[in-house]
Motif scaffolding. Structure first.
Motif, PDB file in Angstrom:
ATOM      1  N   HIS A 181     -33.186 -43.889  68.933  1.00 41.44           N
ATOM      2  CA  HIS A 181     -33.884 -44.607  67.869  1.00 41.44           C
ATOM      3  C   HIS A 181     -34.171 -46.005  68.379  1.00 41.44           C
ATOM      4  O   HIS A 181     -33.251 -46.727  68.798  1.00 41.44           O
ATOM      5  CB  HIS A 181     -33.026 -44.652  66.604  1.00 41.44           C
ATOM      6  CG  HIS A 181     -33.769 -45.128  65.395  1.00 41.44           C
ATOM      7  ND1 HIS A 181     -34.083 -46.451  65.190  1.00 41.44           N
ATOM      8  CD2 HIS A 181     -34.277 -44.453  64.325  1.00 41.44           C
ATOM      9  CE1 HIS A 181     -34.738 -46.579  64.045  1.00 41.44           C
ATOM     10  NE2 HIS A 181     -34.865 -45.378  63.508  1.00 41.44           N
TER      11      HIS A 181
ATOM     12  N   THR B 122     -32.854 -36.203  63.283  1.00 42.35           N
ATOM     13  CA  THR B 122     -31.474 -35.793  63.556  1.00 42.35           C
ATOM     14  C   THR B 122     -31.401 -34.386  64.141  1.00 42.35           C
ATOM     15  O   THR B 122     -30.351 -33.978  64.631  1.00 42.35           O
ATOM     16  CB  THR B 122     -30.629 -35.859  62.270  1.00 42.35           C
ATOM     17  OG1 THR B 122     -31.291 -35.134  61.229  1.00 42.35           O
ATOM     18  CG2 THR B 122     -30.431 -37.296  61.834  1.00 42.35           C
ATOM     19  N   ASN B 123     -32.489 -33.644  64.082  1.00 37.58           N
ATOM     20  CA  ASN B 123     -32.523 -32.318  64.717  1.00 37.58           C
ATOM     21  C   ASN B 123     -32.609 -32.415  66.234  1.00 37.58           C
ATOM     22  O   ASN B 123     -32.690 -31.397  66.909  1.00 37.58           O
ATOM     23  CB  ASN B 123     -33.722 -31.516  64.195  1.00 37.58           C
ATOM     24  CG  ASN B 123     -33.477 -30.927  62.826  1.00 37.58           C
ATOM     25  OD1 ASN B 123     -32.584 -31.364  62.108  1.00 37.58           O
ATOM     26  ND2 ASN B 123     -34.278 -29.945  62.447  1.00 37.58           N
ATOM     27  N   ASN B 124     -32.598 -33.626  66.753  1.00 34.73           N
ATOM     28  CA  ASN B 124     -32.645 -33.870  68.198  1.00 34.73           C
ATOM     29  C   ASN B 124     -33.944 -33.324  68.808  1.00 34.73           C
ATOM     30  O   ASN B 124     -33.935 -32.642  69.838  1.00 34.73           O
ATOM     31  CB  ASN B 124     -31.430 -33.263  68.906  1.00 34.73           C
ATOM     32  CG  ASN B 124     -31.234 -33.840  70.301  1.00 34.73           C
ATOM     33  OD1 ASN B 124     -31.655 -34.960  70.584  1.00 34.73           O
ATOM     34  ND2 ASN B 124     -30.618 -33.070  71.185  1.00 34.73           N
TER      35      ASN B 124
ATOM     36  N   ILE C 241     -29.095 -39.448  69.029  1.00 36.51           N
ATOM     37  CA  ILE C 241     -30.532 -39.426  68.777  1.00 36.51           C
ATOM     38  C   ILE C 241     -31.107 -40.792  69.142  1.00 36.51           C
ATOM     39  O   ILE C 241     -30.669 -41.815  68.610  1.00 36.51           O
ATOM     40  CB  ILE C 241     -30.845 -39.101  67.305  1.00 36.51           C
ATOM     41  CG1 ILE C 241     -30.105 -37.822  66.862  1.00 36.51           C
ATOM     42  CG2 ILE C 241     -32.345 -38.986  67.095  1.00 36.51           C
ATOM     43  CD1 ILE C 241     -30.469 -36.587  67.649  1.00 36.51           C
TER      44      ILE C 241
END
Length: 270
Positions: A79, A211-213, A77
């Protein structure tokens, strides 16, 4: 009757946009005297959902897989803080050559992708000192401005849309959802509720963890901090210098901020 149940195809509207929201800072007024927590900013990235599916998401995943060996079953992910500091899982960026190549590719994508940006930055200290009694919390004021501008955009494009924010957890998410629902129900000083309801496909805010991309949330995360710093710099409120990579992102954002005619509606300092 549900005001959000109409079929956009039947109404002649084919495009659906989503505004992805990322936050820099916090809404706590008690921390406003601390220079590190004085400002709250919300950045909304507006993208056509079909374009996210066909272009942004696959290109973002391709970039991850080539530089960081990201796998569909366990995707990395993006960030901003981890990328800038080359923290795991982006430790490959500790190699200066890889870092330079990755930065070039990422900047090219940020430049080429079709999206629109609206950023709102609130000086919590000044507002706290000026307005002894607040009708809403600081998050609500920023969200109201984002939603007004998103509505202007959708009306201008004869399109519809919805809004998604990054999950913060617990009370923060509940408060943001309540604030959104209240805005859609009651409207603002400048937008009557019927106008919100005519262009929004849902009266509920979507809240999802990064975090669910979700590509849109990752994109918002990468540009939110540079955009906030640009607004503070424009108003002589920024302590310190803007980092070189952030300056490159800010340069790209000049063509991404939402405009109506010649006027920029994509930047607002409160």
């Amino acid at each position: 009757m549900d005001i959000y149940s109409s079929d956009t195809k039947e109404s002649g509207i084919d495009m659906k946009y989503r505004m992805y929201i990322d936050e820099v800072g916090n809404s706590d007024l008690g921390s406003s005297n601390n220079p590190l927590h004085r400002f709250l900013s919300l950045t909304g990235v507006i993208i056509d959902l079909d374009y996210v599916k066909s272009v942004v998401h696959p290109q973002m995943e391709d970039l991850k897989s080539r530089y960081f060996d990201s796998h569909p079953d366990d995707p990395f992910i993006f960030h901003r803080k981890k990328l800038v500091n080359a923290k795991y899982p982006f430790h490959a960026l500790r190699d200066p050559n890889i870092y330079a190549k990755f930065d070039e590719e990422l900047l090219n994508l940020l430049r080429d992708w079709r999206y629109y940006v609206v950023s709102v930055c609130l000086d919590k200290k000044t507002h706290k000192d000026t307005y002894r009694v607040w009708r809403y919390d600081s998050y609500h004021y920023c969200l109201a401005l984002l939603l007004e501008r998103f509505t202007f955009f959708l009306e201008q494009c004869n399109a519809v849309g919805d809004v998604m924010a990054e999950a913060r957890g617990g009370k923060e998410d509940i408060r943001l959802k309540k604030s959104f629902a209240q805005l859609v129900k009651d409207g603002t000083e400048y937008i009557e509720p019927i106008r919100f309801q005519a262009v929004l496909t849902s009266g509920q805010l979507k809240v999802k963890p990064k975090t669910n991309n979700i590509s849109g949330l990752q994109l918002a995360d990468m540009i939110a901090h540079p955009s906030r710093n640009e607004i503070l710099c424009d108003n002589n409120m920024l302590e310190g210098a803007i980092a070189p990579f952030a300056r490159k992102i800010i340069e790209i954002l000049q063509d991404k901020y939402y405009k109506r005619g010649e006027k920029i509606y994509g930047k607002k300092f409160i």
